[in-house]
Design a protein around this motif. Structure first.
Motif, PDB file in Angstrom:
ATOM      1  N   LEU A  11       0.837  -1.203   0.000  1.00  0.00           N
ATOM      2  CA  LEU A  11       0.000   0.000   0.000  1.00  0.00           C
ATOM      3  C   LEU A  11       0.866   1.243   0.000  1.00  0.00           C
ATOM      4  O   LEU A  11       1.876   1.318   0.716  1.00  0.00           O
ATOM      5  N   LEU A  12       0.463   2.231  -0.788  1.00  0.00           N
ATOM      6  CA  LEU A  12       1.007   3.576  -0.680  1.00  0.00           C
ATOM      7  C   LEU A  12      -0.006   4.404   0.092  1.00  0.00           C
ATOM      8  O   LEU A  12      -1.153   4.557  -0.346  1.00  0.00           O
ATOM      9  N   VAL A  13       0.403   4.913   1.236  1.00  0.00           N
ATOM     10  CA  VAL A  13      -0.485   5.672   2.113  1.00  0.00           C
ATOM     11  C   VAL A  13      -0.016   7.119   2.122  1.00  0.00           C
ATOM     12  O   VAL A  13       1.137   7.411   2.479  1.00  0.00           O
ATOM     13  N   GLN A  14      -0.914   8.032   1.731  1.00  0.00           N
ATOM     14  CA  GLN A  14      -0.598   9.460   1.719  1.00  0.00           C
ATOM     15  C   GLN A  14      -1.483  10.149   2.753  1.00  0.00           C
ATOM     16  O   GLN A  14      -2.712  10.126   2.648  1.00  0.00           O
ATOM     17  N   THR A  15      -0.837  10.742   3.735  1.00  0.00           N
ATOM     18  CA  THR A  15      -1.578  11.322   4.856  1.00  0.00           C
ATOM     19  C   THR A  15      -1.784  12.820   4.734  1.00  0.00           C
ATOM     20  O   THR A  15      -2.521  13.403   5.511  1.00  0.00           O
ATOM     21  N   GLY A  16      -1.116  13.441   3.792  1.00  0.00           N
ATOM     22  CA  GLY A  16      -1.119  14.897   3.686  1.00  0.00           C
ATOM     23  C   GLY A  16       0.228  15.467   4.044  1.00  0.00           C
ATOM     24  O   GLY A  16       0.694  16.433   3.446  1.00  0.00           O
ATOM     25  N   SER A  17       0.887  14.828   5.029  1.00  0.00           N
ATOM     26  CA  SER A  17       2.236  15.254   5.397  1.00  0.00           C
ATOM     27  C   SER A  17       3.289  14.232   4.989  1.00  0.00           C
ATOM     28  O   SER A  17       4.476  14.562   4.912  1.00  0.00           O
ATOM     29  N   ALA A  18       2.872  12.999   4.741  1.00  0.00           N
ATOM     30  CA  ALA A  18       3.842  11.947   4.448  1.00  0.00           C
ATOM     31  C   ALA A  18       3.320  11.015   3.356  1.00  0.00           C
ATOM     32  O   ALA A  18       2.110  10.859   3.168  1.00  0.00           O
ATOM     33  N   ARG A  19       4.281  10.400   2.647  1.00  0.00           N
ATOM     34  CA  ARG A  19       3.985   9.362   1.655  1.00  0.00           C
ATOM     35  C   ARG A  19       4.712   8.100   2.123  1.00  0.00           C
ATOM     36  O   ARG A  19       5.954   8.052   2.107  1.00  0.00           O
ATOM     37  N   LEU A  20       3.937   7.104   2.535  1.00  0.00           N
ATOM     38  CA  LEU A  20       4.486   5.897   3.129  1.00  0.00           C
ATOM     39  C   LEU A  20       4.171   4.699   2.248  1.00  0.00           C
ATOM     40  O   LEU A  20       3.005   4.444   1.927  1.00  0.00           O
ATOM     41  N   GLY A  81      23.563  -5.490   1.922  1.00  0.00           N
ATOM     42  CA  GLY A  81      24.199  -4.182   1.795  1.00  0.00           C
ATOM     43  C   GLY A  81      23.262  -3.009   1.958  1.00  0.00           C
ATOM     44  O   GLY A  81      23.613  -1.881   1.595  1.00  0.00           O
ATOM     45  N   LEU A  82      22.073  -3.242   2.520  1.00  0.00           N
ATOM     46  CA  LEU A  82      21.098  -2.182   2.714  1.00  0.00           C
ATOM     47  C   LEU A  82      20.915  -1.908   4.208  1.00  0.00           C
ATOM     48  O   LEU A  82      20.871  -2.834   5.016  1.00  0.00           O
ATOM     49  N   THR A  83      20.826  -0.628   4.553  1.00  0.00           N
ATOM     50  CA  THR A  83      20.679  -0.234   5.950  1.00  0.00           C
ATOM     51  C   THR A  83      19.231   0.114   6.244  1.00  0.00           C
ATOM     52  O   THR A  83      18.634   0.955   5.572  1.00  0.00           O
ATOM     53  N   ALA A  84      18.668  -0.543   7.238  1.00  0.00           N
ATOM     54  CA  ALA A  84      17.286  -0.292   7.637  1.00  0.00           C
ATOM     55  C   ALA A  84      17.248   0.072   9.113  1.00  0.00           C
ATOM     56  O   ALA A  84      18.076  -0.382   9.907  1.00  0.00           O
ATOM     57  N   ARG A  85      16.267   0.860   9.483  1.00  0.00           N
ATOM     58  CA  ARG A  85      16.000   1.159  10.888  1.00  0.00           C
ATOM     59  C   ARG A  85      15.120   0.056  11.445  1.00  0.00           C
ATOM     60  O   ARG A  85      13.991  -0.138  10.990  1.00  0.00           O
ATOM     61  N   ALA A  86      15.621  -0.689  12.407  1.00  0.00           N
ATOM     62  CA  ALA A  86      14.857  -1.778  13.003  1.00  0.00           C
ATOM     63  C   ALA A  86      13.964  -1.230  14.107  1.00  0.00           C
ATOM     64  O   ALA A  86      14.416  -0.482  14.974  1.00  0.00           O
ATOM     65  N   VAL A  87      12.677  -1.607  14.057  1.00  0.00           N
ATOM     66  CA  VAL A  87      11.725  -1.124  15.050  1.00  0.00           C
ATOM     67  C   VAL A  87      11.078  -2.321  15.745  1.00  0.00           C
ATOM     68  O   VAL A  87      11.043  -3.427  15.218  1.00  0.00           O
ATOM     69  N   THR A  88      10.550  -2.067  16.932  1.00  0.00           N
ATOM     70  CA  THR A  88       9.894  -3.099  17.713  1.00  0.00           C
ATOM     71  C   THR A  88       8.558  -2.577  18.214  1.00  0.00           C
ATOM     72  O   THR A  88       8.343  -1.359  18.301  1.00  0.00           O
ATOM     73  N   PRO A  89       7.645  -3.473  18.539  1.00  0.00           N
ATOM     74  CA  PRO A  89       6.333  -3.053  19.025  1.00  0.00           C
ATOM     75  C   PRO A  89       6.444  -2.133  20.237  1.00  0.00           C
ATOM     76  O   PRO A  89       7.293  -2.327  21.104  1.00  0.00           O
ATOM     77  N   GLY A  90       5.580  -1.121  20.256  1.00  0.00           N
ATOM     78  CA  GLY A  90       5.593  -0.147  21.335  1.00  0.00           C
ATOM     79  C   GLY A  90       6.238   1.166  20.945  1.00  0.00           C
ATOM     80  O   GLY A  90       6.034   2.182  21.616  1.00  0.00           O
ATOM     81  N   GLU A  91       7.012   1.156  19.840  1.00  0.00           N
ATOM     82  CA  GLU A  91       7.623   2.396  19.372  1.00  0.00           C
ATOM     83  C   GLU A  91       6.592   3.254  18.650  1.00  0.00           C
ATOM     84  O   GLU A  91       5.665   2.748  18.006  1.00  0.00           O
ATOM     85  N   SER A  92       6.777   4.554  18.738  1.00  0.00           N
ATOM     86  CA  SER A  92       5.947   5.507  18.005  1.00  0.00           C
ATOM     87  C   SER A  92       6.879   6.380  17.179  1.00  0.00           C
ATOM     88  O   SER A  92       7.791   7.019  17.714  1.00  0.00           O
ATOM     89  N   LEU A  93       6.653   6.402  15.867  1.00  0.00           N
ATOM     90  CA  LEU A  93       7.525   7.110  14.942  1.00  0.00           C
ATOM     91  C   LEU A  93       6.853   8.385  14.460  1.00  0.00           C
ATOM     92  O   LEU A  93       5.643   8.415  14.235  1.00  0.00           O
ATOM     93  N   ASP A  94       7.649   9.424  14.284  1.00  0.00           N
ATOM     94  CA  ASP A  94       7.182  10.662  13.668  1.00  0.00           C
ATOM     95  C   ASP A  94       7.819  10.746  12.287  1.00  0.00           C
ATOM     96  O   ASP A  94       9.019  10.990  12.164  1.00  0.00           O
ATOM     97  N   LEU A  95       7.023  10.524  11.263  1.00  0.00           N
ATOM     98  CA  LEU A  95       7.519  10.529   9.891  1.00  0.00           C
ATOM     99  C   LEU A  95       6.917  11.722   9.168  1.00  0.00           C
ATOM    100  O   LEU A  95       5.767  11.682   8.727  1.00  0.00           O
ATOM    101  N   ALA A  96       7.673  12.809   9.123  1.00  0.00           N
ATOM    102  CA  ALA A  96       7.234  14.043   8.463  1.00  0.00           C
ATOM    103  C   ALA A  96       5.906  14.532   9.018  1.00  0.00           C
ATOM    104  O   ALA A  96       5.044  15.014   8.276  1.00  0.00           O
ATOM    105  N   GLY A  97       5.728  14.387  10.323  1.00  0.00           N
ATOM    106  CA  GLY A  97       4.504  14.857  10.945  1.00  0.00           C
ATOM    107  C   GLY A  97       3.394  13.827  11.018  1.00  0.00           C
ATOM    108  O   GLY A  97       2.332  14.097  11.590  1.00  0.00           O
TER     109      GLY A  97
END
Length: 210
Positions: A11-20, A81-97
């Motif tokens: 899915l491409l999700v567009q919130t108005g502030s972010a494109r995920l 050879g790709l770098t990813a940010r690993a996340v775990t349940p309980g985290e809350s991310l701010d992605l461009a608002g």
């Protein structure tokens, strides 16, 4: 919120502030042309959710996009050879608002002989839940549920029970590529969904405002 379904789990999700972009896997098509992405989010390492071969070109076309995955996928990507940010349940991310809460934690059981791998779901702005391959029910109301339709770990009654447990305003079927006639499941969802829930099947590659 605007959503484009690129087939299966993507899915491409567009919130108005972010494109995920969520779960660009091998069974999905069209996501390769997505640009100006804020982040690419992956729920787990299975190839129908994570296409390691097409991912580098997608990231090259979106140099500002952050790659966010579960811990196991991040390790797999590091080997490529790709770098990813690993996340775990309980985290809350701010992605461009846009707030993205990381939920879940474990993939649904495929078979007792197959080890259970990590799986994170993403709750976008408290509205859209993409559970990956899990039956995670958040402890907050969900407006839109990306509803898994067909999978080796899923039978029809479980999908309906999950839909009823979350009871969203709107259910958007995903994870359908393993079925030759997913319309049968769509009809089942419509007939057996909670009274407050509408089921809307998205046309692949076409943006919808939900």
């Amino acid at each position: 919120m605007r959503i484009t379904h690129f087939g299966h789990a993507c899915l491409l999700v567009q919130t108005g502030s972010a494109r995920l972009l969520i779960d660009p896997g091998t069974f999905s098509t069209g996501f390769e042309s997505a640009t100006e992405l804020t982040a690419v989010l992956v729920t787990h390492q299975h190839y129908d959710h994570l296409d390691v071969e097409r991912l580098p070109a997608l990231l090259d076309a979106n140099p500002g996009a952050e790659l966010i995955t579960d811990e196991a996928s991040a390790a797999q990507l590091a080997d490529a050879g790709l770098t990813a940010r690993a996340v775990t349940p309980g985290e809350s991310l701010d992605l461009a608002g846009t707030q993205v809460d990381v939920v879940g934690g474990r993939h649904a059981v495929i078979h007792p002989d197959i080890p259970v791998i990590p799986n994170v779901g993403y709750l976008v702005d408290g509205a859209l839940l993409h559970p990956g391959d899990s039956f995670h029910v958040p402890d907050v109301p969900v407006d839109i549920l990306a509803l898994p339709t067909g999978a080796p770990w899923l039978k029809a009654s479980e999908a309906v029970d999950y839909l009823r447990a979350v009871a969203p305003r709107l259910a958007v079927p995903i994870h359908e590529a393993v079925l030759s006639r997913p319309e049968m499941m769509y009809g089942l969802f419509t007939n057996l969904s909670p009274d407050r829930t509408d089921v809307q099947v998205l046309t692949p590659g076409v943006e919808s405002t939900l």
